[in-house]
Design an enzyme around this catalytic site. Sequence first.
Site, short mmCIF file in Angstrom:
data_model
loop_
_atom_site.label_atom_id
_atom_site.label_comp_id
_atom_site.label_asym_id
_atom_site.label_seq_id
_atom_site.Cartn_x
_atom_site.Cartn_y
_atom_site.Cartn_z
N GLY C 213 0.85 -1.21 0.00
CA GLY C 213 0.00 0.00 0.00
C GLY C 213 0.87 1.23 0.00
O GLY C 213 2.02 1.22 -0.49
N GLY C 214 0.33 2.30 0.58
CA GLY C 214 1.02 3.59 0.48
C GLY C 214 1.93 3.89 1.66
O GLY C 214 1.92 3.20 2.69
N ALA C 216 2.07 6.47 3.73
CA ALA C 216 1.45 6.98 4.97
C ALA C 216 1.08 5.81 5.88
O ALA C 216 1.46 5.76 7.05
CB ALA C 216 0.21 7.81 4.63
N ALA C 217 0.39 4.84 5.28
CA ALA C 217 -0.01 3.68 6.09
C ALA C 217 1.23 2.95 6.61
O ALA C 217 1.27 2.52 7.77
CB ALA C 217 -0.87 2.74 5.24
N ALA C 218 2.26 2.85 5.76
CA ALA C 218 3.48 2.13 6.17
C ALA C 218 4.10 2.81 7.39
O ALA C 218 4.54 2.16 8.34
CB ALA C 218 4.48 2.08 5.02
N GLU C 233 5.61 -3.51 0.84
CA GLU C 233 5.71 -3.28 -0.60
C GLU C 233 4.93 -2.00 -0.89
O GLU C 233 3.70 -2.00 -0.85
CB GLU C 233 5.10 -4.46 -1.37
CG GLU C 233 5.75 -5.81 -1.08
CD GLU C 233 7.16 -5.90 -1.66
OE1 GLU C 233 7.53 -5.03 -2.50
OE2 GLU C 233 7.92 -6.80 -1.27
N CYS C 267 1.55 -0.11 -8.66
CA CYS C 267 2.76 0.44 -8.01
C CYS C 267 3.92 0.42 -9.01
O CYS C 267 4.79 1.28 -8.97
CB CYS C 267 3.09 -0.37 -6.74
SG CYS C 267 3.14 -2.15 -7.01
#
Lengths: 456, 456, 456, 456
Positions: C213-214, C216-218, C233, C267
Amino acid sequence: MSNTYSLVNPFDNSPLGEYEYTPWATLENQLAMLKEGQLSQRKTAAFQRAGVLNKLAALLKEHSEEMATLITQETGKTILDSRVEMMRAYNAAIASAEEARQIQGESLDSDAYAPAGGKIGVVCWKPLGTILCITPFNFPINIAIHKIGPAYAAGNTILFKPGPQNTASAQLLVKLCYEAGMPENTLQLCMPEFSDLDRLNAHPDVNAINFTGGTAAANAISAAAGYKKLLLELGGNDPLIVMDDGDLEAATTAAINHRFATAGQRCTAAKRLFIHANVYEAFRDLLVEKSSKLVVGDPMKDDTFVGPVINQGAADQIRTLIEQAIEDGASVALGNQYEGAFVYPTILENVSPTSEIMVEEAFGPVMPLYKFESVEEIIPIINNTAYGLQAGVFSQNLATIKELYEQLDVGTLAANDGPGFRTEHFPFGGVKESGIGREGIKYAIREMSYTKTLVI
Amino acid sequence: MSNTYSLVNPFDNSPLGEYEYTPWATLENQLAMLKEGQLSQRKTAAFQRAGVLNKLAALLKEHSEEMATLITQETGKTILDSRVEMMRAYNAAIASAEEARQIQGESLDSDAYAPAGGKIGVVCWKPLGTILCITPFNFPINIAIHKIGPAYAAGNTILFKPGPQNTASAQLLVKLCYEAGMPENTLQLCMPEFSDLDRLNAHPDVNAINFTGGTAAANAISAAAGYKKLLLELGGNDPLIVMDDGDLEAATTAAINHRFATAGQRCTAAKRLFIHANVYEAFRDLLVEKSSKLVVGDPMKDDTFVGPVINQGAADQIRTLIEQAIEDGASVALGNQYEGAFVYPTILENVSPTSEIMVEEAFGPVMPLYKFESVEEIIPIINNTAYGLQAGVFSQNLATIKELYEQLDVGTLAANDGPGFRTEHFPFGGVKESGIGREGIKYAIREMSYTKTLVI
Amino acid sequence: MSNTYSLVNPFDNSPLGEYEYTPWATLENQLAMLKEGQLSQRKTAAFQRAGVLNKLAALLKEHSEEMATLITQETGKTILDSRVEMMRAYNAAIASAEEARQIQGESLDSDAYAPAGGKIGVVCWKPLGTILCITPFNFPINIAIHKIGPAYAAGNTILFKPGPQNTASAQLLVKLCYEAGMPENTLQLCMPEFSDLDRLNAHPDVNAINFTGGTAAANAISAAAGYKKLLLELGGNDPLIVMDDGDLEAATTAAINHRFATAGQRCTAAKRLFIHANVYEAFRDLLVEKSSKLVVGDPMKDDTFVGPVINQGAADQIRTLIEQAIEDGASVALGNQYEGAFVYPTILENVSPTSEIMVEEAFGPVMPLYKFESVEEIIPIINNTAYGLQAGVFSQNLATIKELYEQLDVGTLAANDGPGFRTEHFPFGGVKESGIGREGIKYAIREMSYTKTLVI
Amino acid sequence: MSNTYSLVNPFDNSPLGEYEYTPWATLENQLAMLKEGQLSQRKTAAFQRAGVLNKLAALLKEHSEEMATLITQETGKTILDSRVEMMRAYNAAIASAEEARQIQGESLDSDAYAPAGGKIGVVCWKPLGTILCITPFNFPINIAIHKIGPAYAAGNTILFKPGPQNTASAQLLVKLCYEAGMPENTLQLCMPEFSDLDRLNAHPDVNAINFTGGTAAANAISAAAGYKKLLLELGGNDPLIVMDDGDLEAATTAAINHRFATAGQRCTAAKRLFIHANVYEAFRDLLVEKSSKLVVGDPMKDDTFVGPVINQGAADQIRTLIEQAIEDGASVALGNQYEGAFVYPTILENVSPTSEIMVEEAFGPVMPLYKFESVEEIIPIINNTAYGLQAGVFSQNLATIKELYEQLDVGTLAANDGPGFRTEHFPFGGVKESGIGREGIKYAIREMSYTKTLVI
């Protein structure tokens, strides 16, 4: 009309058919076609080879009973034994399919050693070309798959020469391979006359020879072959060792399965039993008790455990070894009974360590028991044979297991299992006269491939 | 003038010097320099990195006594212990040099899966960039080499933050690294103030953090670091298990070496002893007899076996745990004696399995003995801790060893050795709160590298 | 009643259903069940796990059209795109089944380093425990299988959190997994409320997090997770480079497939095109000509190439980036047309290298073209982004390819293919903010396992 | 008194000494001693073997000039060439030392295939026993180290049979090996009479033969050896291909280094040059210009580039091939001059593709140039030889490089380097009559080891 050979069922000598030897001219055509086939294999992607081998596995499952019956008729193996062989052949085909996808090499940094060149070594594994696969009579289909499977998975083409006794099952196997999608220029069946074997082994379009069988044939192959890659899985004189802390129930079952099944006709059969003195009587009595209950008879019957050996000649050979051991002082705890190609399960005691039955490979259902006090005592006895295939030891003592593992001349020591331990993906093969090279699908693929490096 | 910190020798509180913390601006300059250094590392061939590390190994050997003395003065470890550490550091440097040449990837066939593309995947391993290496006080040089060695071997640059207590030995180590040929833009030493640690861990030019130490610091790091590769080798509460067939002589020696050496201040120390009831008395008596002869005193003396713990605070902490265990019903077989930073080797019996000394990590020379009847009984007790680093078992029984291996939450089970078993090339690291990732030079190199694939 | 969320089809805003978030208490029960499941996984042999995954592959094939339709309804991806995804998901399940059998470790000789101990280090790979798998909306099933497949193959249990948008397809997937034989205590589906995410990531019974995902979430995950193994990823800003010897026909086709398929929402999409000046006009004209013929419309129709982006908000975001690029001086060669969640394929020229569309990740069907003279010129521009996932280059020049491979901050460089190159068994993942860790089934299994060593 | 043989310096026929052949009885004693030595090798830890090989590397460096002089006197190689050989021998000894520590096997999970047995297969690699290492005259020390190094590193014992011409340098090498710590029962030097070779190869205490040399000898070995592991590195007829985008400066330098150095007497020499028509003249003129400046003369002089071939007989053989090529229509661009054992660097044009010089191995300083239009044209010509060792191609075109890599029958294709490309750690060896098996230290160790599996 080329020469022919006829086959009979070792159980009841009923005729199994008459077959033609493959004339030399046909062999040459087959090799030329298989050389051509190497180019089409090159254009067959790994996933396509995997697909063919998966279909072959499915067909082996579908034709399992038909094939097991053929094996039993040809070899005298019990139908139970033949069904186990077909389950193992199925596993070996699946493993070959999956290992076809796993063929990968290394990428190396040239600058690990001076002078720096800034190069990458792209090491890939490529097929050797055409492999002459020669199989024995005792596991005609499983051993064939353990050669044809990895050979095809690696991208080779195959000239398949089964044991003459197994012509029918081999023909069915090749038919299933074609049905699974193997093109005819990647797999050819042949039955050369004995007189043609040397020039076949020497033929320049045979790039490697993958042979399972006896030492005599192996010597003939290596003398004739010239410098080809030789994979030779030969005989064994495998020991089963029972220490005084061993599980006697499991050990006697393993002894029976690994010696009386297939009428003892396995390269990894437990051909010599070494029993610690502290448990000797208990083990012997349990072994005799269980063995005496084994059904000896028509291999087509579900409850038969021991069928005939492959032929009368083989039975006579085993009888000679047993009788000579008795002359050397051995006593009979069970058996020493014969009937045509039948050798009844035989257990001998007080066998001299230098008796031929302890040094040579006895290819029948006979168990010489040897009583011992210490591991140091039996290591030289066990190693005192030309062979060095596998060994089994029943004990939980790590120090004993490690000492046997370090000292015995074998390819595998199985703890708390018989010497016949085998799985599709473990390396399989021995030392000394038990041969060179390793089977076990991943290892066989490597043996039948070479490195081809691209330096960029 | 930036803030400073002073150090004393834990043995006699003699001053070891006053040092400046590294100001934030300097840290930022160092990281910028190390980022630059990544480019020069890229141009340094593997054999050149191997050459530098081999020179470092030679220099470690040459300065071994000087360094061992520094370690003993800083940590209170005995000089014997420090000399062993320098021999291991030498081995780790050699291993790093040799593994620098072994960095290789895979070459993959794209056609293992549809659709065929006829491509080769050339997979190489490349350095992550700049690694922040944070080391603890107890093995300041060997653990530093186990991080700097593989990090440099893989082509990374390193910001090295030792335990404050080890500033002098760290400075000497970095000097030797430069002398060996490591450019300054590949290795920088720093001692950040506690208040700067979070933003250092979060800094974008720190590409990975390789930390050995306690859980609290690990939590702080992972909270601050953002998604960086974290290698965390943390605490342990390792058991040493002695079965009734265990070699008591070897087991007592291992217990002493793996618990009273380094005054018990090892992550892999034998922090809990589980002794089978059948050999409990014999083991306990032999252990007490041997332990009572250990020399406790000046760590600089060759015959001293147990020096002080790192400081008075640590001694008090261990004392609290021991006294609380006694309150929980434990009895003292030896020790329970204290003198400044000295905790005398202490052996406790009848320890409650839920006593804090059995569940938490006790970082000092205390051995709680636990008597048991069966392996099934102790597995849940052993696993009833946040940690899962290593374990040792003295037994020759394969079934027991395999059961413990399958059931215990550990990274390594050493048969017939203490839980402190470690060699340069075996994977090292635990599960649960003992951390994530593996050391052991080859494994550490992989952890501090990423795959970079060229598809041609 | 727990809170709910409703979903609409991005193409026509038709309702897709209303679903309940998973309450915290249920999440805790699921984690407890999955912890239990770890023990049953331990008792499930590798060949049994392989069997389950093979059945899953068969079920994915059987339900392929049903699932593709669901994916298209949920994401707006064209039905063609969704069918390709289902074929890849099938491959990934087969690869997971086959890699389940390939999990092997090393056997190490302790005597490689002094002091000799005569020990063997038996290194095995064991599952980390329970993996929280979090998947994005754009490849809901293939990315889910690339996580659930290897996680299950390695012996882990899985808490699966799909993108909310993909609830229906996720529910069907989990149903198929159960049908294939995965016990409920090895796989659980959840949809936690946003407010519960931090404490879920921090939960002690979540042993690792495998997230796509993105950024920010990471960041939120790594801040909350504590020291767990994180596989992240993330985004990419992948370049497609066309040299003057590149095959323009293939390059334009790759550009379109790797940027306008899935409406650019990949991605590894070709988010920036670098075209050598010598072929710029020819390439641009061919690209515009081909792109203008692409059918934009109802994703359920076979001839549709570009469907809507995931929602209106996403379309607005892309529009802002395009308009800002135009403000920075870019000119429009095609597109810059919008209709609800539809962004028409857009090709921009004269884009400033520092324009946000060149530095940030643009998750829609827009291609900024950049004309260049030399590779040295574009390397810093390409690297001037937080991301480093993959890159593609159309050229036959080995020196150029190797230079780009050495210099670009990427996980993979595909020669003569788009940056979206991916196969089941190649390592997949990037550097910098594109994440940490590698997928690709064999690599993912290693990432979701730890070494457990038995020293005998 | 056993028979003797005398040696002369090929440059000036000055006597080099008279030596005794090794009598058969001595050979048998040596083999018995080496069989004994296998047990002491078993007790020598890997790190000890590494230590011995590291000392050998240091001694090779220390005696480098002394040894280089001996090599030049024995072979006529220039002193520059011999010094390069000693640097490579040093690298090979270091690589052998380091690879001795890297010998590791696999740990396999029996449960990858039904039926589950819960067993671990601990696969270790063990030495084959006693290796008969037979080396050629042209690289007497580097090729000897590439056999003795890995053989010893793997734990084998070695019977070393050098080329008769290299008796003195071989004696010095063996002396250095003993000085480095190799016990006499692990390495023995011998010079058997020609008549004893067959029975030596067949001897049961020779467990494997590692031979570099010609096809005739290889055929004799494989006919006599019985089924032993044969490692045969034989001749080559390696092509150097220059495409029209190749770097002519680098290509002409590589052609000279890989064909006129060692007076062309290398198995991987560039024995056939294929030059694209577009650059043929430019390449030929540059090649002739550079080659004509090469100093032909006393190999002991630093500026000499081409010394004599090994003896008059060899010079005559090369002369015959050149003259026959001229008869077949070839024209002389340079050379075709002879003086005793000297063959002056010779460049031929318009050589017929079927001329013997293009099909057979020419072991001297002669370069047949072949002009071509397309890669498809030369692939069958290049493959039209019994050999398949290595190839070099000067081009930056990836498609051309990959096509040549796929189509040429070689073990290695070096892009933008000569066919003589070799590093210590890349696999080295060919296909077809270039032999079987691979050198390159890590690969040689595997070839001279077998798997021994412990199933627990």
